[in-house]
Design a protein around this motif. Structure first.
Motif, PDB file in Angstrom:
ATOM      1  N   GLU A  14      42.339 -11.423  25.070  1.00 10.99           N
ATOM      2  CA  GLU A  14      41.087 -11.746  25.584  1.00 10.99           C
ATOM      3  C   GLU A  14      39.877 -10.788  25.717  1.00 10.99           C
ATOM      4  N   GLY A  15      38.731 -10.851  24.970  1.00 12.62           N
ATOM      5  CA  GLY A  15      37.848  -9.935  24.758  1.00 12.62           C
ATOM      6  C   GLY A  15      37.742  -9.106  23.455  1.00 12.62           C
ATOM      7  N   THR A  16      39.020  -9.158  22.891  1.00 11.06           N
ATOM      8  CA  THR A  16      38.805  -8.292  21.559  1.00 11.06           C
ATOM      9  C   THR A  16      38.116  -8.712  20.608  1.00 11.06           C
ATOM     10  N   HIS A  17      37.389  -9.984  20.773  1.00 10.22           N
ATOM     11  CA  HIS A  17      36.577 -10.454  19.620  1.00 10.22           C
ATOM     12  C   HIS A  17      35.284  -9.597  19.762  1.00 10.22           C
ATOM     13  N   HIS A  18      35.057  -9.031  21.020  1.00 11.22           N
ATOM     14  CA  HIS A  18      33.609  -8.288  21.075  1.00 11.22           C
ATOM     15  C   HIS A  18      33.927  -6.857  20.546  1.00 11.22           C
TER      16      HIS A  18
ATOM     17  N   GLU B 164      37.888 -13.244  12.143  1.00 10.15           N
ATOM     18  CA  GLU B 164      38.914 -12.586  12.827  1.00 10.15           C
ATOM     19  C   GLU B 164      38.557 -12.651  14.440  1.00 10.15           C
ATOM     20  N   GLU B 165      37.350 -12.862  14.558  1.00  5.65           N
ATOM     21  CA  GLU B 165      37.153 -12.946  16.080  1.00  5.65           C
ATOM     22  C   GLU B 165      37.404 -14.182  16.697  1.00  5.65           C
ATOM     23  N   ASP B 166      37.211 -15.308  15.960  1.00  5.80           N
ATOM     24  CA  ASP B 166      37.797 -16.432  16.282  1.00  5.80           C
ATOM     25  C   ASP B 166      39.389 -16.591  16.421  1.00  5.80           C
ATOM     26  N   PHE B 167      39.989 -15.932  15.190  1.00  7.36           N
ATOM     27  CA  PHE B 167      41.377 -16.022  15.331  1.00  7.36           C
ATOM     28  C   PHE B 167      41.880 -15.257  16.738  1.00  7.36           C
TER      29      PHE B 167
ATOM     30  N   LYS C 194      43.182 -27.168  16.340  1.00  5.72           N
ATOM     31  CA  LYS C 194      42.036 -27.938  17.032  1.00  5.72           C
ATOM     32  C   LYS C 194      41.675 -27.347  18.183  1.00  5.72           C
ATOM     33  N   MET C 195      42.723 -26.457  19.225  1.00  7.28           N
ATOM     34  CA  MET C 195      42.063 -25.873  20.233  1.00  7.28           C
ATOM     35  C   MET C 195      41.259 -24.603  20.190  1.00  7.28           C
ATOM     36  N   SER C 196      40.055 -24.612  19.414  1.00 13.95           N
ATOM     37  CA  SER C 196      39.522 -23.490  18.850  1.00 13.95           C
ATOM     38  C   SER C 196      38.251 -23.116  19.624  1.00 13.95           C
ATOM     39  N   ALA C 197      38.010 -21.901  19.398  1.00 13.27           N
ATOM     40  CA  ALA C 197      36.624 -21.363  20.060  1.00 13.27           C
ATOM     41  C   ALA C 197      35.958 -20.815  19.090  1.00 13.27           C
ATOM     42  N   THR C 198      34.585 -20.196  19.268  1.00 13.65           N
ATOM     43  CA  THR C 198      33.911 -19.782  17.913  1.00 13.65           C
ATOM     44  C   THR C 198      32.947 -18.664  18.536  1.00 13.65           C
ATOM     45  N   VAL C 199      32.632 -17.760  17.849  1.00 13.78           N
ATOM     46  CA  VAL C 199      31.766 -16.591  18.326  1.00 13.78           C
ATOM     47  C   VAL C 199      30.529 -16.974  17.491  1.00 13.78           C
ATOM     48  N   TRP C 200      29.501 -17.293  18.067  1.00 15.90           N
ATOM     49  CA  TRP C 200      28.095 -17.773  17.180  1.00 15.90           C
ATOM     50  C   TRP C 200      26.972 -16.858  17.881  1.00 15.90           C
ATOM     51  N   GLY C 201      26.465 -16.003  17.132  1.00 17.59           N
ATOM     52  CA  GLY C 201      25.262 -15.180  17.782  1.00 17.59           C
ATOM     53  C   GLY C 201      25.591 -14.384  18.760  1.00 17.59           C
ATOM     54  N   GLY C 202      26.863 -13.579  18.753  1.00 21.97           N
ATOM     55  CA  GLY C 202      27.507 -12.802  19.755  1.00 21.97           C
ATOM     56  C   GLY C 202      27.915 -13.527  20.979  1.00 21.97           C
ATOM     57  N   GLU C 203      27.633 -14.860  20.913  1.00 19.67           N
ATOM     58  CA  GLU C 203      28.330 -15.551  22.076  1.00 19.67           C
ATOM     59  C   GLU C 203      29.449 -16.488  21.957  1.00 19.67           C
TER      60      GLU C 203
END
Length: 406
Positions: free
Chosen positions: A291-295, A275-278, A234-243
């Motif tokens: 930190e930052g590997t999702h980019h 994978e970027e959310d993971f 539930k402590m999630s963050a997501t990448v949407w549209g490169g942001e």
């Protein structure tokens, strides 16, 4: 009572430096009522002092002195030696928490605590076994082992609101660990104004912390030996549209990670398919690495050093038999009624038409309609009770043994 005249060079006297005996090196009289002495304590540190007749009641001249004696309280000695023995119990019993708890752990639970978690100091870990694996039991064993080693005094458990009482009951009934649930009344009645500095073992609801900035400010000034987060996905963050879109729960997870030495995340669904959310989720336990590997990369990475995940098929008993019965899917065809067929066709045409319209809209509106289409398409596959699955024209039942027919 000794007199000043009894103090001579070479004698040993108590009462000059507390209750510690000192050796007299030199004496010098001033009249008949004042004696100046030069002495050395048991560490060899020299000193001087003037003694008067009024000092005589507190002086004791020792004729024979040993560096040790047997005049201490025997009960206190027994208590101290027993406490020291208990503090070393984990060295002689490698599964101390197991033998002092009302549980019979399974192999995967023992391996998680004693092979995966305890050797990691400090612990920054994600325990992601399938539902039913007993993550509460593993957490309780880990807490008791840390306490036996003198490595845990303050522990905070953050869980969804509906699970707070269950955590409290399980920890007390199985491990004799008393945890206090932090309710609104308890927080407001804190003597110091900050409940997190007053209670050493407590359970707090996830959304109560995530939505309350004042509580988070109080959390920032507290330090913990261990923080456990249940349903951590539930402590999630997501990448949407490169942001990156950070949720309040994710920001709470970052805060908790910074104020504790050991950080344990519990979840049965660590990966949402992106994978970027993971990677963002794993940054809670190791920000320097993730930190930052999702980019930069969307490829899967090896996370075996920070996460363990076992599915139900991998969970075994001590005799090697599967813990859960095998799941087998059978498909049974069936025909739609005229009304069902008409509804299905109408929904399908509506979705296709709206999706074509979305192509002519701006990007933001297009994304919204596209998302709506994906939701409506789930009409084609509806799951309920984790056992049955409906597909147009077919009915599927997930069986739990080879002997049952769908």
């Amino acid at each position: 009572m000794n007199k000043l005249e009894d103090i001579t060079v070479g004698s040993t006297v108590k009462g000059i430096v507390g209750n510690e005996p000192v050796s007299i090196v030199a004496v010098q009289w001033y009249g008949s009522n004042v004696l100046e002495i030069t002495y050395k304590d048991t560490r060899g540190v020299p000193g001087t002092q003037l003694l008067y007749r009024e000092s005589e009641p507190g002086l004791e001249v020792l004729t024979k002195l040993l560096p040790w004696s047997f005049d201490a309280d025997a009960e206190q000695m027994k208590l101290a030696s027993e406490a020291y023995r208990i503090s070393l119990a984990h060295l002689f019993d490698p599964y101390l928490a197991v033998h002092t708890s009302a549980v019979e752990p399974l192999p995967h639970q023992i391996s998680a605590v004693y092979q995966e978690m305890l050797p990691r100091v400090p612990l920054r870990y994600v325990l992601a076994d399938d539902p039913g694996a007993g993550k509460t039991i593993m957490t309780g064993l880990y807490i008791k082992e840390l306490m036996a080693r003198g490595d845990l005094k303050r522990c905070l458990i953050v869980s969804p609101g509906s699970l707070a009482e269950q955590w409290q009951d399980e920890l007390f009934s199985k491990f004799h660990l008393k945890f206090e649930i932090l309710t609104n009344d308890r927080m407001e009645s804190a003597v110091t104004g900050n409940i997190f500095t007053e209670v050493d073992r407590c359970i707090c609801r996830l959304d109560k912390l995530a939505r309350n900035d004042e509580l988070q400010e109080k959390l920032k000034v507290s330090e913990w030996d261990l923080i456990v987060c249940d349903e951590a996905h539930k402590m999630s963050a997501t990448v949407w549209g490169g942001e990156v879109k950070y949720t309040r729960r994710f920001q709470l997870g970052r805060l908790l990670s910074n104020i504790t030495r050991n950080f344990l995340l519990l979840t049965a669904t660590p990966h949402n398919g992106k994978e970027e959310d993971f990677h963002l989720f794993l940054s809670l336990v190791d920000p320097d690495r993730f930190e930052g590997t999702h980019h930069s990369s969307q490829q899967a990475v090896d996370v075996s050093d920070v996460m363990r995940r076992l599915v139900k098929e991998e969970l075994l008993k001590f005799d090697g038999k599967p813990l859960f019965p095998e799941r087998i899917a059978y498909t049974v065809n069936y025909s739609l009624s005229p009304q069902e067929s008409k509804l299905y066709q109408a929904v399908t045409e509506y979705v296709q038409e709206e999706f074509n319209r979305a192509d002519n809209l701006n990007n933001e509106r297009k994304n919204t309609v596209g998302f709506g289409e994906s939701v409506l398409k789930r009409y084609e596959r509806v799951c309920f009770d984790k056992e049955y699955c409906v597909i147009p024209g077919r009915f599927v039942k997930w069986n739990v043994s080879n002997n049952n027919a769908a």
